[in-house]
Design a protein around this motif. Structure first.
Motif, mmCIF file in Angstrom:
data_model
loop_
_atom_site.group_PDB
_atom_site.id
_atom_site.type_symbol
_atom_site.label_atom_id
_atom_site.label_comp_id
_atom_site.label_asym_id
_atom_site.label_seq_id
_atom_site.Cartn_x
_atom_site.Cartn_y
_atom_site.Cartn_z
ATOM 1 N N GLU A 79 0.873 -0.859 0.367
ATOM 2 C CA GLU A 79 0.498 0.619 0.040
ATOM 3 C C GLU A 79 0.551 1.421 -0.366
ATOM 4 O OE1 GLU A 79 -3.202 0.128 2.894
ATOM 5 O OE2 GLU A 79 -3.137 -2.351 2.841
ATOM 6 N N SER A 94 0.369 0.163 -8.988
ATOM 7 C CA SER A 94 -0.699 -0.065 -8.299
ATOM 8 C C SER A 94 -1.107 -1.218 -8.679
ATOM 9 C CB SER A 94 -2.195 0.533 -8.717
ATOM 10 O OG SER A 94 -3.058 0.677 -8.028
ATOM 11 N N ILE A 95 -1.111 -2.136 -7.937
ATOM 12 C CA ILE A 95 -1.433 -3.617 -7.874
ATOM 13 C C ILE A 95 -3.278 -3.505 -7.149
ATOM 14 C CG2 ILE A 95 -1.747 -6.335 -7.604
ATOM 15 C CD1 ILE A 95 1.248 -5.480 -8.071
ATOM 16 N N ALA A 96 -3.992 -4.329 -7.374
ATOM 17 C CA ALA A 96 -5.417 -4.978 -6.762
ATOM 18 C C ALA A 96 -5.135 -5.352 -5.842
ATOM 19 C CB ALA A 96 -6.700 -5.028 -7.764
ATOM 20 N N ARG A 97 -5.663 -4.584 -4.223
ATOM 21 C CA ARG A 97 -5.296 -6.103 -3.811
ATOM 22 C C ARG A 97 -6.543 -7.210 -3.487
ATOM 23 N NH1 ARG A 97 -3.566 -3.696 2.606
ATOM 24 N NH2 ARG A 97 -4.716 -5.251 3.336
ATOM 25 N N ASP A 98 -5.973 -7.788 -2.540
ATOM 26 C CA ASP A 98 -6.631 -9.292 -2.929
ATOM 27 C C ASP A 98 -6.400 -10.134 -1.443
ATOM 28 O OD1 ASP A 98 -7.663 -11.392 -3.130
ATOM 29 O OD2 ASP A 98 -6.680 -12.203 -5.117
ATOM 30 N N ASP A 99 -7.679 -10.532 -1.117
ATOM 31 C CA ASP A 99 -7.982 -10.779 0.495
ATOM 32 C C ASP A 99 -6.520 -11.900 0.095
ATOM 33 O OD1 ASP A 99 -8.632 -8.971 1.892
ATOM 34 O OD2 ASP A 99 -10.602 -10.041 1.347
#
Length: 175
Positions: A102, A111-116
């Motif tokens: 972040e 920027s990378i889409a955050r994944d759980d």
């Protein structure tokens, strides 16, 4: 008169690098105390230190790998297995950490889409690393204690020596 410098021993370098890596790991494992920015940047630096550590020990890695199923001692095999697990765990932490970054990646414009999924894997690898690192330290405890004792004994001997010139003895004055 020129003073002779004592070369820094490889063992001392190893101890200092290992100690710095351990302290960095302790700080990095507590992002709620250090903050996310310190956690991410320190972890990236720790990754670089890990690569340095592996390069310093590369000959040992190759030698034990060659004789793993042959003439290696059981402690060398155990150490090799623990180190392999530790490497896998650290690599997993670094990769997943990058995937959930972040602060560090956005700072450099990525920027990378955050994944759980990545967050869960990151936490699991971090927990496993604490256990494996504890076993690694336990396996090397006598080396750590002995090397630290020698290092501090040497530094206290040097500190005990006075920088003042000693008076010449009668035999030295005739030379």
């Amino acid at each position: 008169m020129e003073t002779k410098r004592t070369p820094v021993r490889r063992t001392t370098i190893n101890l200092l690098i290992d100690g710095a890596m351990f302290l960095a790991f302790l700080v990095a494992t507590a992002p709620h105390l250090s903050g996310l920015a310190i956690h991410e940047w320190l972890s990236l630096a720790l990754g670089a230190a890990l690569i340095t550590h592996l390069l310093l020990h590369w000959n040992w890695i190759v030698q034990v790998a060659r004789r793993f199923f042959g003439k290696a001692s059981w402690t060398a095999r155990l150490n090799y297995l623990l180190n392999s697990l530790l490497f896998i765990a650290f690599a997993t932490i670094i990769v997943t950490g990058i995937m959930i970054s972040e602060v560090a990646l956005p700072f450099i414009g990525i920027s990378i889409a955050r994944d759980d999924f990545w967050l869960g894997l990151h936490r699991m690898a971090s927990d496993a690393t604490i256990v494996i690192l504890g076993l690694h330290i336990a396996l090397h405890w006598s080396w750590l204690v002995n090397t630290t004792r020698r290092l501090f004994a040497r530094s206290t001997r040097k500190a005990g020596r006075s920088g003042a010139t000693q008076p010449a003895t009668s035999q030295e004055s005739t030379l």
